[in-house]
Design a protein around this motif. Structure first.
Motif, PDB file in Angstrom:
ATOM      1  N   VAL A  54      -4.983   2.036  -8.626  1.00  0.00           N
ATOM      2  CA  VAL A  54      -4.599   0.817  -9.332  1.00  0.00           C
ATOM      3  C   VAL A  54      -4.406  -0.314  -8.324  1.00  0.00           C
ATOM      4  O   VAL A  54      -3.875  -0.104  -7.223  1.00  0.00           O
ATOM      5  CB  VAL A  54      -3.300   1.027 -10.141  1.00  0.00           C
ATOM      6  CG1 VAL A  54      -2.872  -0.257 -10.837  1.00  0.00           C
ATOM      7  CG2 VAL A  54      -3.491   2.145 -11.164  1.00  0.00           C
ATOM      8  N   LEU A  55      -4.819  -1.498  -8.703  1.00  0.00           N
ATOM      9  CA  LEU A  55      -4.659  -2.686  -7.876  1.00  0.00           C
ATOM     10  C   LEU A  55      -3.186  -3.052  -7.745  1.00  0.00           C
ATOM     11  O   LEU A  55      -2.466  -3.114  -8.742  1.00  0.00           O
ATOM     12  CB  LEU A  55      -5.436  -3.844  -8.510  1.00  0.00           C
ATOM     13  CG  LEU A  55      -5.328  -5.213  -7.843  1.00  0.00           C
ATOM     14  CD1 LEU A  55      -6.042  -5.185  -6.496  1.00  0.00           C
ATOM     15  CD2 LEU A  55      -5.937  -6.286  -8.745  1.00  0.00           C
ATOM     16  N   ALA A  56      -2.736  -3.308  -6.511  1.00  0.00           N
ATOM     17  CA  ALA A  56      -1.349  -3.726  -6.267  1.00  0.00           C
ATOM     18  C   ALA A  56      -1.313  -4.486  -4.955  1.00  0.00           C
ATOM     19  O   ALA A  56      -1.366  -3.884  -3.883  1.00  0.00           O
ATOM     20  CB  ALA A  56      -0.411  -2.531  -6.220  1.00  0.00           C
ATOM     21  N   ALA A  57      -1.245  -5.810  -5.030  1.00  0.00           N
ATOM     22  CA  ALA A  57      -1.200  -6.618  -3.818  1.00  0.00           C
ATOM     23  C   ALA A  57       0.037  -6.269  -3.002  1.00  0.00           C
ATOM     24  O   ALA A  57       1.078  -5.880  -3.548  1.00  0.00           O
ATOM     25  CB  ALA A  57      -1.191  -8.099  -4.185  1.00  0.00           C
ATOM     26  N   THR A  58      -0.086  -6.397  -1.698  1.00  0.00           N
ATOM     27  CA  THR A  58       1.039  -6.102  -0.817  1.00  0.00           C
ATOM     28  C   THR A  58       2.251  -6.931  -1.216  1.00  0.00           C
ATOM     29  O   THR A  58       2.178  -8.151  -1.366  1.00  0.00           O
ATOM     30  CB  THR A  58       0.658  -6.410   0.639  1.00  0.00           C
ATOM     31  OG1 THR A  58      -0.493  -5.629   1.000  1.00  0.00           O
ATOM     32  CG2 THR A  58       1.803  -6.076   1.579  1.00  0.00           C
TER      33      THR A  58
END
Length: 229
Positions: A54-58
């Motif tokens: 899943v996409l999860a920006a820092t």
């Protein structure tokens, strides 16, 4: 047993795909079976695991995990806690099938569905792959941009969506070949990637999310269509 838990795992992957959202889902992982564990001192067993990327920006990992937990079925009792290495999602998909999620540190979180060690029974039989969709065309376009030979039949991984239909990932893994660069994918991404943290690069094209992991010895690509809703 493993054959009884298999459908629970597949449905859990579909629930996670829906909870991640079509724009947040990066990849469905195939089933991985590890044999040789011990159910009792006298009986061997095996465990089944599947992953969801899943996409999860820092910096946003906790918010992403918390949003997924809130959208999962109430019966899962999903929640997010602070672990040794950061936020962790934990849930129970039923039939003693565990779900865990953690950041990977490269713009993603990894969700894992795990049966634990069980009797094998008749074994795990994955659901038949559905017909190829736009994910296959997006995968072919990415391979062409990277000057990599396309698979005649890329691996197709699916999971049943709670509302019907399937989430799908088409996967391709190429070995040594021409030197590849994520710059070749920039035109397909409209110069607006979702993730650009070498060797990881991800972008969205229409309803498909394409994930590339480009290393010196191999290039791995995955193109994914999520669950509607």
């Amino acid at each position: 047993s493993l054959d009884q838990a298999g459908p629970v795992v597949d449905r859990a992957v579909g629930e996670l795909a829906l909870a991640a959202g079509a724009a947040g889902l990066l990849e469905l992982g195939p089933a991985r079976i590890a044999s040789g564990c011990r159910v009792t001192p006298f009986a061997d067993g095996a465990r089944l695991r599947r992953e969801v990327g899943v996409l999860a920006a820092t910096g946003d990992e906790r918010a992403v995990l918390s949003g997924i937990a809130e959208r999962l079925p109430a019966s899962w009792r999903a929640g997010v806690w602070t672990g040794v290495d950061g936020p962790e999602l934990r849930a129970d998909a039923g039939e003693f099938v565990a779900v865990e999620g953690r950041p990977t540190g490269d713009g993603r979180v990894r969700l894992v569905v795990d049966t634990g060690c069980r009797p094998v029974g008749t074994g795990y039989s994955p659901a038949p792959a559905t017909a190829a969709g736009p994910e296959t065309a997006a995968l072919s376009a990415a391979l062409l941009a990277l000057d990599r030979p396309g698979d005649t039949a890329p691996e197709l991984v699916t999971a049943p969506c709670p509302g019907g239909g399937f989430a799908r990932t088409a996967r391709s893994a190429n070995g040594p070949g021409p030197a590849a660069s994520t710059a070749a994918l920039a035109p397909l991404a409209g110069n607006a990637p979702l993730v650009d943290q070498p060797p990881v690069y991800a972008y969205r094209t229409g309803a498909v999310t394409v994930l590339a992991e480009i290393g010196p010895d191999a290039t791995r690509l995955a193109a994914t269509v999520g669950c509607p809703g």
